[in-house]
Design a protein around this motif. Sequence first.
Motif, PDB file in Angstrom:
ATOM      1  N   VAL A   1      36.381  46.354  34.032  1.00  0.00           N
ATOM      2  CA  VAL A   1      35.198  45.714  33.442  1.00  0.00           C
ATOM      3  C   VAL A   1      34.386  45.028  34.548  1.00  0.00           C
ATOM      4  O   VAL A   1      33.151  45.142  34.601  1.00  0.00           O
ATOM      5  CB  VAL A   1      35.600  44.701  32.360  1.00  0.00           C
ATOM      6  CG1 VAL A   1      34.380  43.909  31.874  1.00  0.00           C
ATOM      7  CG2 VAL A   1      36.249  45.415  31.176  1.00  0.00           C
ATOM      8  N   ALA A   2      35.082  44.328  35.432  1.00  0.00           N
ATOM      9  CA  ALA A   2      34.392  43.659  36.545  1.00  0.00           C
ATOM     10  C   ALA A   2      33.708  44.669  37.455  1.00  0.00           C
ATOM     11  O   ALA A   2      32.570  44.440  37.915  1.00  0.00           O
ATOM     12  CB  ALA A   2      35.403  42.831  37.342  1.00  0.00           C
TER      13      ALA A   2
ATOM     14  N   LEU B   1      40.516  44.588  32.779  1.00  0.00           N
ATOM     15  CA  LEU B   1      39.479  43.607  33.118  1.00  0.00           C
ATOM     16  C   LEU B   1      38.940  43.821  34.529  1.00  0.00           C
ATOM     17  O   LEU B   1      37.769  43.531  34.808  1.00  0.00           O
ATOM     18  CB  LEU B   1      40.029  42.193  32.950  1.00  0.00           C
ATOM     19  CG  LEU B   1      40.263  41.789  31.481  1.00  0.00           C
ATOM     20  CD1 LEU B   1      41.110  40.528  31.394  1.00  0.00           C
ATOM     21  CD2 LEU B   1      38.926  41.590  30.765  1.00  0.00           C
TER      22      LEU B   1
ATOM     23  N   ALA C   1      35.127  38.335  34.312  1.00  0.00           N
ATOM     24  CA  ALA C   1      36.178  39.297  34.009  1.00  0.00           C
ATOM     25  C   ALA C   1      37.335  39.172  34.989  1.00  0.00           C
ATOM     26  O   ALA C   1      38.513  39.240  34.611  1.00  0.00           O
ATOM     27  CB  ALA C   1      35.613  40.714  34.023  1.00  0.00           C
TER      28      ALA C   1
ATOM     29  N   GLU D   1      39.387  36.060  34.195  1.00  0.00           N
ATOM     30  CA  GLU D   1      40.220  36.278  33.012  1.00  0.00           C
ATOM     31  C   GLU D   1      41.429  37.142  33.363  1.00  0.00           C
ATOM     32  O   GLU D   1      42.549  36.881  32.896  1.00  0.00           O
ATOM     33  CB  GLU D   1      39.408  36.941  31.904  1.00  0.00           C
ATOM     34  CG  GLU D   1      40.172  37.073  30.593  1.00  0.00           C
ATOM     35  CD  GLU D   1      39.348  37.692  29.478  1.00  0.00           C
ATOM     36  OE1 GLU D   1      39.933  37.985  28.414  1.00  0.00           O
ATOM     37  OE2 GLU D   1      38.127  37.884  29.663  1.00  0.00           O
TER      38      GLU D   1
END
Length: 526
Positions: A464-465, A461, A480, A483
């Motif tokens: 992803v960020a 994640l 992201a 999370e």
Amino acid sequence: MNARASASNCRECGRRLARDNRDDLCAACGRKARDILFRPPAVPASFWETPQMQEALAAQHMGKVLHAFRTHHYHGRRIPQSVACGWLYLTQTQISRIETGPPMHDLHRLTQVAHILGIPAHLLWFAPSEEEEPQDAADPTNTNAEPIPDDNVWQAMSALLRRTFLKGGLATVTPSLFGLEHGTSSAPRIPEPPPTSWADAIYTTVLNPTDAARQAATTWGGELSQQQNTLSVLRQATAHAVRVSLASDYGELAETLPLLIGKVELAHIQANGEGEPSAQQLSSDVYAVAGWTLIKADSPIAAWLAANRAIQAAEAACDALRAAAATRCLAEVYMRAGNFEEATRTAFLAATYLDTAPRNAPRKTVLCLRGAALLSAAAASARREDRREAHIALKAAAACAWELAEDRADFGTVFGPTNVAIHKVAIPIELGNAREAIEHVPEVNLARMPRLLSERRSRFLIDVARSHAALKSDSAALAALLEAENIAPDELRHHRLTHSVVRNLLARERRSSDVRALAARCNLLD
């Protein structure tokens, strides 16, 4: 000799194999085969007097000496350049350039290669570089001196590194350990944990394992002497430490790992006979956990020491699987230090090491370790902008994952189809292609990965960020990160990549108080 007889004898020396040995090498030859991956074979003094070596030495060309050494008939078969890479901490391309190119003239490099090959001093055509050891370094009353590494790590250092260590302390050997030229301005900064760091106790224990063993003897010695199943108890504690590491619970690791290292060191000291290999395996496992933890703490010097201890302990136990897992940890140490070429080489070496595993080694474990090593090689190749090599390594890892068909964590090494999908996001972002990274995000099914592996889930994640932030999709990047924080708070808040993304989001912040709140939890507002 019939097939049955030949199968029960070592293929190298011909000695009869033990009944439970399912390999085709005896223990001594197996150990020799593994050792040659990391150091040149020992040779007698007469080796250097042979015509092949005398001709190479007379040419005063270290590359020709290296070529003559590895192709000498004394070894029985030629030693390939890919193996010699492990001796000199160079790539195969560099080895080839040394052997076929013009003679090297750098005195430090000449001395280093001569020392590694064990060339007798009277045969050298140059005066080896020498560094005088300072008087206060050898003074046992000097309480300000740096702690000396234990015997295993000391023996792993070259003579030059030992002299440098005694002269300037541990930080001064870092350029050599990480393959950097002396005095270059391009050397990356090697951060040390401040006294208030959560990893300070682990850092200190790795640098001073003897003190940790003494403390364990004081607090646990009586229990140790009365406990008949001590190794079993320590095995359970070490397995728990591995699980805690995979869950990124750095608070618990900081509290429990230093004492566990001391206990394992003490058990290793007291082990004998049948218990010694088990103690070595425990030592490898616990130092691997320390290595991974110190990588997260941005302490590559101590992580290097821990990873090398893990490798040496695994080798002493003749455990190729653990040695491969620990070698991959070493590759990640080099990657964290910014030496991506050495990280790539070491990751591929970890994958190659598995070729020495016993024939009866669990296939899924071998696939798990090999696939993870290939992913490390792919990541390191991407960070040095070698797109072709990164994708080749990623495809090779995908083949391992396809055969494995499940996500596993053997010896603390996470690998499987989900981790390959995660790297299909990570590799493009390392290569600077955020859009390609975003395109692969839907392929990752985190629900398939065991909940225990929260470090991997959170780390994905973060990537992803990074991808969303690179495309200036700040709200998606923040979502992201939040999370990831929910899955593994310590992993998110302490990770350097998190800090980079959050700083970028702060610079572009408009009205979001959530960004500042996250920055505060990451201690970035001071």
